[in-house]
Motif scaffolding. Structure first.
Motif, PDB file in Angstrom:
ATOM      1  N   PRO A  36       0.841  -1.193   0.000  1.00 30.38           N
ATOM      2  CA  PRO A  36       0.000   0.000   0.000  1.00 30.38           C
ATOM      3  C   PRO A  36       0.884   1.254   0.000  1.00 30.38           C
ATOM      4  O   PRO A  36       1.921   1.292   0.650  1.00 30.38           O
ATOM      5  CB  PRO A  36      -0.787  -0.096   1.302  1.00 30.38           C
ATOM      6  N   SER A  37       0.464   2.248  -0.741  1.00 34.50           N
ATOM      7  CA  SER A  37       1.247   3.477  -0.783  1.00 34.50           C
ATOM      8  C   SER A  37       0.913   4.324   0.444  1.00 34.50           C
ATOM      9  O   SER A  37      -0.134   4.175   1.072  1.00 34.50           O
ATOM     10  CB  SER A  37       0.942   4.254  -2.059  1.00 34.50           C
ATOM     11  N   ARG A  39       0.188   7.359   0.447  1.00 37.08           N
ATOM     12  CA  ARG A  39      -0.952   8.228   0.115  1.00 37.08           C
ATOM     13  C   ARG A  39      -2.271   7.528   0.413  1.00 37.08           C
ATOM     14  O   ARG A  39      -3.177   8.108   1.012  1.00 37.08           O
ATOM     15  CB  ARG A  39      -0.865   8.617  -1.353  1.00 37.08           C
ATOM     16  N   SER A  40      -2.389   6.252   0.005  1.00 37.88           N
ATOM     17  CA  SER A  40      -3.639   5.528   0.259  1.00 37.88           C
ATOM     18  C   SER A  40      -3.824   5.266   1.751  1.00 37.88           C
ATOM     19  O   SER A  40      -4.957   5.272   2.244  1.00 37.88           O
ATOM     20  CB  SER A  40      -3.673   4.217  -0.526  1.00 37.88           C
ATOM     21  N   THR A  83      -5.514  -1.444   0.620  1.00 40.51           N
ATOM     22  CA  THR A  83      -5.497  -1.876  -0.767  1.00 40.51           C
ATOM     23  C   THR A  83      -4.139  -1.583  -1.387  1.00 40.51           C
ATOM     24  O   THR A  83      -3.639  -0.466  -1.305  1.00 40.51           O
ATOM     25  CB  THR A  83      -6.597  -1.168  -1.577  1.00 40.51           C
ATOM     26  N   ARG A  85      -1.226  -0.743  -4.096  1.00 38.90           N
ATOM     27  CA  ARG A  85      -1.223   0.161  -5.238  1.00 38.90           C
ATOM     28  C   ARG A  85      -1.120  -0.648  -6.524  1.00 38.90           C
ATOM     29  O   ARG A  85      -0.634  -1.770  -6.546  1.00 38.90           O
ATOM     30  CB  ARG A  85      -0.079   1.157  -5.131  1.00 38.90           C
ATOM     31  N   LYS A  86      -1.552  -0.049  -7.588  1.00 38.42           N
ATOM     32  CA  LYS A  86      -1.482  -0.687  -8.902  1.00 38.42           C
ATOM     33  C   LYS A  86      -0.076  -0.526  -9.459  1.00 38.42           C
ATOM     34  O   LYS A  86       0.518   0.532  -9.378  1.00 38.42           O
ATOM     35  CB  LYS A  86      -2.475  -0.032  -9.866  1.00 38.42           C
ATOM     36  N   HIS A  87       0.455  -1.597 -10.046  1.00 38.54           N
ATOM     37  CA  HIS A  87       1.775  -1.545 -10.670  1.00 38.54           C
ATOM     38  C   HIS A  87       1.607  -1.127 -12.121  1.00 38.54           C
ATOM     39  O   HIS A  87       0.906  -1.776 -12.885  1.00 38.54           O
ATOM     40  CB  HIS A  87       2.466  -2.904 -10.615  1.00 38.54           C
TER      41      HIS A  87
END
Length: 132
Positions: A36-37, A39-40, A83, A85-87
């Protein structure tokens, strides 16, 4: 307990063989879960705190609808926070193969051949000895 040098070499050789032989499997089943980043996590925390506030407000005002909405918002905040992060640059099978074929800094065994070839020849010799 740390691995010995021989165990580490065997483990590295097995890993290289896995990448070389099963590149498609590794690319699909590999590191699908990202981290998870920050930011999230920050956004999820703020949303979760707002949800807790709405939940407490609903209990104090004895309004179950406000409490349920607060719970849903709190749950959404937790989900946003955890959640992954998307790669954007996903690993392809070709990338895995290139990495596996890159020469290693460690020396190969003096007996020649790869680890798997040596293990296969040992297995064949054992089977021949048992069969005769």
């Amino acid at each position: 307990m740390p691995l010995s040098e021989q165990e580490q070499r065997l483990l590295d050789e097995m890993e290289r063989n896995l990448y070389r032989n099963d590149a498609d499997f590794v690319s699909t089943a590999g590191d699908q879960r990202g981290r998870p980043s920050y930011r999230s996590i920050a956004i999820g925390s703020v949303v979760g705190i707002l949800g807790v506030g709405a939940l407490v407000t609903g209990v104090v005002l004895q309004q179950p609808v406000v409490g349920i909405i607060g719970f849903v918002v709190m749950f959404a905040g937790v989900m946003i926070a955890i959640t992954p992060r998307k790669h954007h640059g996903t690993l392809t099978a070709e990338d895995v193969l290139k990495e596996a074929q890159r020469p290693s800094s460690k020396k190969k065994a003096a007996s020649g051949g790869t680890f798997m070839n040596r293990m296969n020849s040992r297995w064949d010799r054992r089977q021949d000895d048992r069969g005769e």
